[in-house]
Motif scaffolding. Structure first.
Motif, PDB file in Angstrom:
ATOM      1  N   GLN A   5       0.817  -1.206   0.000  1.00 27.58           N
ATOM      2  CA  GLN A   5       0.000   0.000   0.000  1.00 27.58           C
ATOM      3  C   GLN A   5       0.850   1.254   0.000  1.00 27.58           C
ATOM      4  OE1 GLN A   5      -2.623  -0.631   3.453  1.00 27.58           O
ATOM      5  NE2 GLN A   5      -4.284  -0.999   1.995  1.00 27.58           N
ATOM      6  N   THR A   6       0.243   2.321  -0.494  1.00 21.58           N
ATOM      7  CA  THR A   6       0.879   3.633  -0.483  1.00 21.58           C
ATOM      8  C   THR A   6       0.101   4.547   0.441  1.00 21.58           C
ATOM      9  OG1 THR A   6       1.763   3.445  -2.731  1.00 21.58           O
ATOM     10  CG2 THR A   6       1.407   5.660  -1.881  1.00 21.58           C
ATOM     11  N   LEU A   7       0.816   5.249   1.321  1.00 21.25           N
ATOM     12  CA  LEU A   7       0.176   6.238   2.189  1.00 21.25           C
ATOM     13  C   LEU A   7       0.140   7.577   1.466  1.00 21.25           C
ATOM     14  CD1 LEU A   7       1.551   5.614   5.805  1.00 21.25           C
ATOM     15  CD2 LEU A   7      -0.729   5.130   4.912  1.00 21.25           C
ATOM     16  N   VAL A   8      -1.052   8.115   1.340  1.00 15.86           N
ATOM     17  CA  VAL A   8      -1.252   9.382   0.639  1.00 15.86           C
ATOM     18  C   VAL A   8      -1.680  10.442   1.651  1.00 15.86           C
ATOM     19  CG1 VAL A   8      -2.412  10.503  -1.278  1.00 15.86           C
ATOM     20  CG2 VAL A   8      -2.026   8.038  -1.334  1.00 15.86           C
ATOM     21  N   SER A   9      -0.941  11.531   1.746  1.00 16.19           N
ATOM     22  CA  SER A   9      -1.263  12.588   2.700  1.00 16.19           C
ATOM     23  C   SER A   9      -2.143  13.639   2.028  1.00 16.19           C
ATOM     24  CB  SER A   9       0.018  13.235   3.239  1.00 16.19           C
ATOM     25  OG  SER A   9       0.809  13.747   2.178  1.00 16.19           O
ATOM     26  N   LEU A  10      -3.374  13.788   2.539  1.00 14.46           N
ATOM     27  CA  LEU A  10      -4.362  14.667   1.921  1.00 14.46           C
ATOM     28  C   LEU A  10      -4.989  15.597   2.952  1.00 14.46           C
ATOM     29  CD1 LEU A  10      -6.293  11.893  -0.077  1.00 14.46           C
ATOM     30  CD2 LEU A  10      -4.568  13.455  -1.007  1.00 14.46           C
ATOM     31  N   ASP A  11      -5.003  16.870   2.654  1.00 12.68           N
ATOM     32  CA  ASP A  11      -5.790  17.819   3.438  1.00 12.68           C
ATOM     33  C   ASP A  11      -7.182  17.824   2.810  1.00 12.68           C
ATOM     34  OD1 ASP A  11      -6.978  19.913   4.800  1.00 12.68           O
ATOM     35  OD2 ASP A  11      -5.216  21.213   4.692  1.00 12.68           O
ATOM     36  N   LEU A  12      -8.150  17.254   3.501  1.00 12.67           N
ATOM     37  CA  LEU A  12      -9.474  17.015   2.928  1.00 12.67           C
ATOM     38  C   LEU A  12     -10.455  18.167   3.102  1.00 12.67           C
ATOM     39  CD1 LEU A  12     -10.004  13.324   4.156  1.00 12.67           C
ATOM     40  CD2 LEU A  12      -9.351  14.080   1.859  1.00 12.67           C
ATOM     41  N   HIS A  13      -9.998  19.298   3.650  1.00 18.86           N
ATOM     42  CA  HIS A  13     -10.950  20.361   3.993  1.00 18.86           C
ATOM     43  C   HIS A  13     -10.274  21.723   3.832  1.00 18.86           C
ATOM     44  CE1 HIS A  13     -14.282  21.619   7.123  1.00 18.86           C
ATOM     45  NE2 HIS A  13     -14.285  22.366   6.038  1.00 18.86           N
ATOM     46  N   THR A 178      -4.990  14.000   6.440  1.00 16.61           N
ATOM     47  CA  THR A 178      -5.322  12.590   6.588  1.00 16.61           C
ATOM     48  C   THR A 178      -4.353  11.745   5.779  1.00 16.61           C
ATOM     49  OG1 THR A 178      -7.663  13.195   6.750  1.00 16.61           O
ATOM     50  CG2 THR A 178      -7.154  10.879   6.331  1.00 16.61           C
ATOM     51  N   GLU A 179      -3.838  10.700   6.374  1.00 19.27           N
ATOM     52  CA  GLU A 179      -3.036   9.727   5.646  1.00 19.27           C
ATOM     53  C   GLU A 179      -3.961   8.583   5.233  1.00 19.27           C
ATOM     54  OE1 GLU A 179       0.240   8.715   8.213  1.00 19.27           O
ATOM     55  OE2 GLU A 179       1.508  10.244   7.267  1.00 19.27           O
ATOM     56  N   VAL A 180      -4.086   8.396   3.936  1.00 21.46           N
ATOM     57  CA  VAL A 180      -4.994   7.403   3.374  1.00 21.46           C
ATOM     58  C   VAL A 180      -4.166   6.264   2.776  1.00 21.46           C
ATOM     59  CG1 VAL A 180      -6.875   7.015   1.740  1.00 21.46           C
ATOM     60  CG2 VAL A 180      -6.641   9.237   2.859  1.00 21.46           C
ATOM     61  N   ALA A 181      -4.464   5.033   3.166  1.00 22.43           N
ATOM     62  CA  ALA A 181      -3.740   3.866   2.661  1.00 22.43           C
ATOM     63  C   ALA A 181      -4.486   3.284   1.470  1.00 22.43           C
ATOM     64  CB  ALA A 181      -3.604   2.812   3.751  1.00 22.43           C
ATOM     65  N   ALA A 184      -1.839   0.958  -4.325  1.00 21.79           N
ATOM     66  CA  ALA A 184      -1.258   1.551  -5.525  1.00 21.79           C
ATOM     67  C   ALA A 184       0.255   1.554  -5.367  1.00 21.79           C
ATOM     68  CB  ALA A 184      -1.777   2.976  -5.720  1.00 21.79           C
ATOM     69  N   PRO A 185       0.988   1.384  -6.468  1.00 13.00           N
ATOM     70  CA  PRO A 185       2.451   1.331  -6.372  1.00 13.00           C
ATOM     71  C   PRO A 185       3.095   2.662  -6.018  1.00 13.00           C
ATOM     72  CG  PRO A 185       1.738   1.222  -8.665  1.00 13.00           C
ATOM     73  CD  PRO A 185       0.510   1.105  -7.833  1.00 13.00           C
ATOM     74  N   SER A 186       2.401   3.771  -6.322  1.00 14.76           N
ATOM     75  CA  SER A 186       2.966   5.085  -6.025  1.00 14.76           C
ATOM     76  C   SER A 186       1.838   6.101  -5.949  1.00 14.76           C
ATOM     77  CB  SER A 186       3.970   5.513  -7.110  1.00 14.76           C
ATOM     78  OG  SER A 186       3.295   5.778  -8.334  1.00 14.76           O
ATOM     79  N   VAL A 187       2.153   7.281  -5.454  1.00 19.00           N
ATOM     80  CA  VAL A 187       1.157   8.350  -5.349  1.00 19.00           C
ATOM     81  C   VAL A 187       0.606   8.703  -6.725  1.00 19.00           C
ATOM     82  CG1 VAL A 187       0.834  10.796  -4.782  1.00 19.00           C
ATOM     83  CG2 VAL A 187       2.107   9.312  -3.220  1.00 19.00           C
TER      84      VAL A 187
END
Length: 253
Positions: A5-13, A178-181, A184-187
């Motif tokens: 898994q890839t951890l994706v850092s997203l500001d959701l707001h 938020t870190e979303v798992a 996917a091989p990459s962001v």
């Protein structure tokens, strides 16, 4: 990368200049998100989706994941619709809005729950509605009490936890994210659908720190003054209602 898994850092707001209470253009938000190390952000203007669609379309040019969204004004409080490319109608019940978000292929996320001064949904309404995730860390708070209450609620009901800056000014973007798992091989390979699925499944973790009280107070103060000015001028005879952005927002159903 964590396992497969890839951890994706997203500001959701995040709010843009096309929100009646936002200030920053899309290009500047994306540039800043890239510069501070985020993998993406979701522009969630109040009942406006044009800027969010633009941000999602341009995100790849900044090396970011492009995810559209909107903060919907329901009859019972605000709701974040993450991953939708159409704005759900405002003014519906909370449950009806959640259903519409799902019909549009998005995740229904509860922002700043129980905070009535910020149009957060009441607990009794939320108890009767099944959502996808709860914002347990909103950076625009004077104390941590509301965040802790939201976290306890999410844990009790088995909801995924998310965080967002609720930024209206550039410097606040990314203070909570938020870190979303995702599988996917990459962001660069992450899709909107994968993010929506991860939010729904609770494959998330939160990172955040509060916006400094001084900055929060300035933002709240300016917002209150703008709303008070609108309320006064909207009732005055022969005077156009100002600020114009609020007037346009209030009259656009």
């Amino acid at each position: 990368m964590v396992g497969d898994q890839t951890l994706v850092s997203l500001d959701l707001h995040v709010h843009s200049s096309l929100s009646y209470d936002g200030h920053e253009p899309v290009s500047l938000l994306l540039e800043h998100a890239r510069d501070i190390g985020l993998d993406g952000l979701v522009v969630t203007d109040h009942d406006r989706i044009a800027a969010s669609l633009e941000a999602a379309d341009l995100a790849s040019e900044y090396g970011l994941v492009g995810i559209p969204g909107v903060e919907v004004s329901t009859a019972e409080g605000h709701l974040l619709a993450i991953g939708v490319d159409e704005r759900p109608a405002r003014g519906m019940s909370y449950a009806e809005t959640v259903t519409r978000v799902h019909e549009l292929g998005g995740a229904a996320v509860v922002p700043h729950p129980f905070q009535r001064t910020r149009h957060g949904v009441r607990r009794r309404v939320l108890d009767e509605t099944v959502v996808d995730a709860v914002e347990v860390y909103n950076s625009m708070l004077f104390t941590g009490f509301r965040n802790r209450r939201a976290r306890r609620y999410a844990t009790s009901y088995g909801y995924g936890s998310v965080a967002g800056s609720d930024a209206h000014y550039l410097g606040n973007v990314g203070r909570a994210y938020t870190e979303v798992a995702v599988d996917a091989p990459s962001v660069a390979d992450v899709s909107v659908e994968q993010v929506v699925e991860a939010l729904s499944n609770g494959d998330t973790s939160v990172v955040g720190r509060r916006t400094p009280i001084g900055k929060s107070a300035v933002q709240y103060g300016k917002g209150s003054l703008r709303k008070a000015l609108y309320e006064f001028t909207s009732r005055a005879p022969l005077v156009p209602a100002v600020p114009r952005s609020i007037a346009e927002y209030r009259t656009d159903g």
